[in-house]
Motif scaffolding. Structure first.
Motif, PDB file in Angstrom:
ATOM      1  N   MET A   1      -1.792  33.466 -23.974  1.00 35.17           N
ATOM      2  CA  MET A   1      -1.722  32.336 -23.066  1.00 35.17           C
ATOM      3  C   MET A   1      -1.226  32.818 -21.703  1.00 35.17           C
ATOM      4  SD  MET A   1       0.080  28.715 -23.633  1.00 35.17           S
ATOM      5  CE  MET A   1       0.296  27.608 -22.294  1.00 35.17           C
ATOM      6  N   VAL A   2      -1.865  32.340 -20.680  1.00 35.13           N
ATOM      7  CA  VAL A   2      -1.501  32.715 -19.328  1.00 35.13           C
ATOM      8  C   VAL A   2      -0.287  31.892 -18.892  1.00 35.13           C
ATOM      9  CG1 VAL A   2      -3.082  31.100 -18.206  1.00 35.13           C
ATOM     10  CG2 VAL A   2      -2.413  33.162 -17.031  1.00 35.13           C
ATOM     11  N   ARG A   3       0.635  32.550 -18.240  1.00 36.58           N
ATOM     12  CA  ARG A   3       1.847  31.876 -17.780  1.00 36.58           C
ATOM     13  C   ARG A   3       1.755  31.700 -16.272  1.00 36.58           C
ATOM     14  NH1 ARG A   3       7.855  32.854 -19.847  1.00 36.58           N
ATOM     15  NH2 ARG A   3       8.802  31.275 -18.537  1.00 36.58           N
ATOM     16  N   ILE A   4       1.761  30.460 -15.834  1.00 32.79           N
ATOM     17  CA  ILE A   4       1.645  30.146 -14.422  1.00 32.79           C
ATOM     18  C   ILE A   4       2.954  29.540 -13.943  1.00 32.79           C
ATOM     19  CG2 ILE A   4       0.400  28.807 -12.681  1.00 32.79           C
ATOM     20  CD1 ILE A   4      -1.344  30.894 -14.055  1.00 32.79           C
ATOM     21  N   GLU A   5       3.636  30.268 -13.088  1.00 30.97           N
ATOM     22  CA  GLU A   5       4.876  29.753 -12.519  1.00 30.97           C
ATOM     23  C   GLU A   5       4.814  29.661 -11.001  1.00 30.97           C
ATOM     24  OE1 GLU A   5       8.214  31.914 -14.028  1.00 30.97           O
ATOM     25  OE2 GLU A   5       7.744  31.413 -16.095  1.00 30.97           O
ATOM     26  N   SER A   6       3.832  30.328 -10.421  1.00 22.24           N
ATOM     27  CA  SER A   6       3.731  30.311  -8.964  1.00 22.24           C
ATOM     28  C   SER A   6       2.291  30.624  -8.542  1.00 22.24           C
ATOM     29  CB  SER A   6       4.673  31.352  -8.355  1.00 22.24           C
ATOM     30  OG  SER A   6       4.217  32.662  -8.645  1.00 22.24           O
ATOM     31  N   ILE A   7       2.043  30.447  -7.262  1.00 17.23           N
ATOM     32  CA  ILE A   7       0.731  30.799  -6.727  1.00 17.23           C
ATOM     33  C   ILE A   7       0.476  32.290  -6.922  1.00 17.23           C
ATOM     34  CG2 ILE A   7      -0.569  31.051  -4.566  1.00 17.23           C
ATOM     35  CD1 ILE A   7       0.475  28.363  -3.695  1.00 17.23           C
ATOM     36  N   GLN A   8       1.505  33.100  -6.849  1.00 12.51           N
ATOM     37  CA  GLN A   8       1.340  34.547  -7.051  1.00 12.51           C
ATOM     38  C   GLN A   8       0.816  34.864  -8.442  1.00 12.51           C
ATOM     39  OE1 GLN A   8       1.091  35.617  -3.723  1.00 12.51           O
ATOM     40  NE2 GLN A   8       1.176  37.379  -5.058  1.00 12.51           N
ATOM     41  N   ASP A   9       1.264  34.107  -9.448  1.00 11.32           N
ATOM     42  CA  ASP A   9       0.749  34.308 -10.811  1.00 11.32           C
ATOM     43  C   ASP A   9      -0.752  34.016 -10.864  1.00 11.32           C
ATOM     44  OD1 ASP A   9       3.340  34.889 -11.688  1.00 11.32           O
ATOM     45  OD2 ASP A   9       3.708  32.820 -12.320  1.00 11.32           O
ATOM     46  N   VAL A  10      -1.154  32.953 -10.190  1.00 10.51           N
ATOM     47  CA  VAL A  10      -2.574  32.586 -10.139  1.00 10.51           C
ATOM     48  C   VAL A  10      -3.364  33.685  -9.435  1.00 10.51           C
ATOM     49  CG1 VAL A  10      -4.239  30.930  -9.206  1.00 10.51           C
ATOM     50  CG2 VAL A  10      -2.097  30.111 -10.198  1.00 10.51           C
ATOM     51  N   LYS A  11      -2.873  34.124  -8.291  1.00 11.57           N
ATOM     52  CA  LYS A  11      -3.574  35.148  -7.520  1.00 11.57           C
ATOM     53  C   LYS A  11      -3.658  36.469  -8.285  1.00 11.57           C
ATOM     54  CE  LYS A  11      -2.812  33.336  -2.904  1.00 11.57           C
ATOM     55  NZ  LYS A  11      -2.309  33.634  -1.559  1.00 11.57           N
ATOM     56  N   LEU A  13      -3.875  36.805 -11.566  1.00 10.34           N
ATOM     57  CA  LEU A  13      -4.935  36.632 -12.562  1.00 10.34           C
ATOM     58  C   LEU A  13      -6.306  36.766 -11.913  1.00 10.34           C
ATOM     59  CD1 LEU A  13      -6.152  35.891 -15.304  1.00 10.34           C
ATOM     60  CD2 LEU A  13      -5.761  33.472 -14.707  1.00 10.34           C
ATOM     61  N   LEU A  14      -6.496  36.116 -10.779  1.00 13.90           N
ATOM     62  CA  LEU A  14      -7.793  36.165 -10.098  1.00 13.90           C
ATOM     63  C   LEU A  14      -8.104  37.574  -9.602  1.00 13.90           C
ATOM     64  CD1 LEU A  14      -7.576  32.795  -8.182  1.00 13.90           C
ATOM     65  CD2 LEU A  14      -8.695  33.267 -10.358  1.00 13.90           C
ATOM     66  N   LYS A  15      -7.089  38.311  -9.188  1.00 15.13           N
ATOM     67  CA  LYS A  15      -7.284  39.702  -8.768  1.00 15.13           C
ATOM     68  C   LYS A  15      -7.691  40.555  -9.973  1.00 15.13           C
ATOM     69  CE  LYS A  15      -7.039  42.903  -5.624  1.00 15.13           C
ATOM     70  NZ  LYS A  15      -8.032  42.941  -4.546  1.00 15.13           N
ATOM     71  N   ALA A  16      -7.071  40.306 -11.116  1.00 18.02           N
ATOM     72  CA  ALA A  16      -7.440  41.039 -12.337  1.00 18.02           C
ATOM     73  C   ALA A  16      -8.901  40.781 -12.704  1.00 18.02           C
ATOM     74  CB  ALA A  16      -6.515  40.640 -13.491  1.00 18.02           C
ATOM     75  N   VAL A  17      -9.342  39.542 -12.539  1.00 18.84           N
ATOM     76  CA  VAL A  17     -10.740  39.210 -12.821  1.00 18.84           C
ATOM     77  C   VAL A  17     -11.645  39.969 -11.855  1.00 18.84           C
ATOM     78  CG1 VAL A  17     -12.490  37.389 -12.864  1.00 18.84           C
ATOM     79  CG2 VAL A  17     -10.208  36.937 -13.774  1.00 18.84           C
ATOM     80  N   SER A  18     -11.342  39.913 -10.567  1.00 20.22           N
ATOM     81  CA  SER A  18     -12.209  40.589  -9.587  1.00 20.22           C
ATOM     82  C   SER A  18     -12.224  42.097  -9.818  1.00 20.22           C
ATOM     83  CB  SER A  18     -11.793  40.259  -8.150  1.00 20.22           C
ATOM     84  OG  SER A  18     -10.591  40.872  -7.799  1.00 20.22           O
ATOM     85  N   ASN A  19     -11.105  42.661 -10.224  1.00 17.78           N
ATOM     86  CA  ASN A  19     -11.052  44.106 -10.486  1.00 17.78           C
ATOM     87  C   ASN A  19     -11.842  44.512 -11.727  1.00 17.78           C
ATOM     88  OD1 ASN A  19      -9.479  44.699  -8.255  1.00 17.78           O
ATOM     89  ND2 ASN A  19      -7.561  44.586  -9.385  1.00 17.78           N
ATOM     90  N   SER A  20     -12.110  43.554 -12.601  1.00 21.44           N
ATOM     91  CA  SER A  20     -12.793  43.904 -13.848  1.00 21.44           C
ATOM     92  C   SER A  20     -14.282  43.546 -13.854  1.00 21.44           C
ATOM     93  CB  SER A  20     -12.084  43.253 -15.028  1.00 21.44           C
ATOM     94  OG  SER A  20     -12.101  41.865 -14.899  1.00 21.44           O
ATOM     95  N   TRP A  33     -11.669  36.518  -2.807  1.00 23.88           N
ATOM     96  CA  TRP A  33     -11.221  35.576  -1.785  1.00 23.88           C
ATOM     97  C   TRP A  33     -10.086  34.709  -2.315  1.00 23.88           C
ATOM     98  CZ3 TRP A  33     -10.811  30.366  -0.788  1.00 23.88           C
ATOM     99  CH2 TRP A  33     -10.593  30.036   0.549  1.00 23.88           C
ATOM    100  N   TYR A  34     -10.257  34.141  -3.513  1.00 23.38           N
ATOM    101  CA  TYR A  34      -9.211  33.284  -4.074  1.00 23.38           C
ATOM    102  C   TYR A  34      -7.954  34.070  -4.429  1.00 23.38           C
ATOM    103  CZ  TYR A  34     -11.924  29.008  -4.124  1.00 23.38           C
ATOM    104  OH  TYR A  34     -12.631  27.887  -3.739  1.00 23.38           O
ATOM    105  N   SER A  35      -8.084  35.355  -4.690  1.00 24.70           N
ATOM    106  CA  SER A  35      -6.893  36.149  -5.001  1.00 24.70           C
ATOM    107  C   SER A  35      -6.104  36.504  -3.744  1.00 24.70           C
ATOM    108  CB  SER A  35      -7.268  37.435  -5.749  1.00 24.70           C
ATOM    109  OG  SER A  35      -7.880  38.366  -4.885  1.00 24.70           O
ATOM    110  N   GLU A  36      -6.723  36.341  -2.573  1.00 27.06           N
ATOM    111  CA  GLU A  36      -6.057  36.692  -1.317  1.00 27.06           C
ATOM    112  C   GLU A  36      -5.899  35.510  -0.368  1.00 27.06           C
ATOM    113  OE1 GLU A  36      -8.429  39.844   0.259  1.00 27.06           O
ATOM    114  OE2 GLU A  36      -7.978  41.175  -1.419  1.00 27.06           O
ATOM    115  N   ALA A  37      -6.470  34.367  -0.698  1.00 29.47           N
ATOM    116  CA  ALA A  37      -6.477  33.211   0.208  1.00 29.47           C
ATOM    117  C   ALA A  37      -5.064  32.713   0.477  1.00 29.47           C
ATOM    118  CB  ALA A  37      -7.315  32.089  -0.385  1.00 29.47           C
ATOM    119  N   ASN A  38      -4.854  32.307   1.702  1.00 29.69           N
ATOM    120  CA  ASN A  38      -3.576  31.717   2.098  1.00 29.69           C
ATOM    121  C   ASN A  38      -3.834  30.355   2.719  1.00 29.69           C
ATOM    122  OD1 ASN A  38      -1.710  33.847   1.434  1.00 29.69           O
ATOM    123  ND2 ASN A  38      -2.711  35.022   3.035  1.00 29.69           N
ATOM    124  N   PHE A  39      -3.560  29.327   1.946  1.00 32.11           N
ATOM    125  CA  PHE A  39      -3.709  27.961   2.421  1.00 32.11           C
ATOM    126  C   PHE A  39      -2.353  27.483   2.931  1.00 32.11           C
ATOM    127  CE2 PHE A  39      -7.429  28.352  -0.108  1.00 32.11           C
ATOM    128  CZ  PHE A  39      -8.316  27.366   0.284  1.00 32.11           C
TER     129      PHE A  39
END
Length: 82
Positions: A1-11, A13-20, A33-39
């Motif tokens: 199970m993925v543990r999400i506590e902050s935007i950094q946790d989300v980013k 995960l998304l970076k891991a997906v893009s790297n794979s 883009w979503y792993s580096e986006a700053n809203f």
């Protein structure tokens, strides 16, 4: 199970997906883009990400993504809070 506590946790995960996934995969740039986006507002980021994940996970390409289970869990989390 993925543990999400902050935007950094989300980013992370998304970076891991893009790297794979291959760089020539059409989804590579989106995950990058979503792993580096700053809203300015976190809710805007999460809202856009939720729409992206819904679209991707329903697509043909999304059925073969690495970390698919984790992305589905992230989407469930986003649906609960937005």
């Amino acid at each position: 199970m993925v543990r999400i506590e902050s935007i950094q946790d989300v980013k992370s995960l998304l970076k891991a997906v893009s790297n794979s996934i291959e760089k020539n995969n059409p989804l590579y740039q989106k995950f990058e883009w979503y792993s580096e986006a700053n809203f300015t507002v976190a809710s805007e980021y999460y809202g856009e990400l939720k729409l992206f994940l819904i679209k991707v996970l329903k697509s043909e390409e999304g059925s073969y993504l690495p970390y698919r289970k984790e992305l589905q869990q992230l989407l469930k989390f986003l649906k609960r809070i937005w």
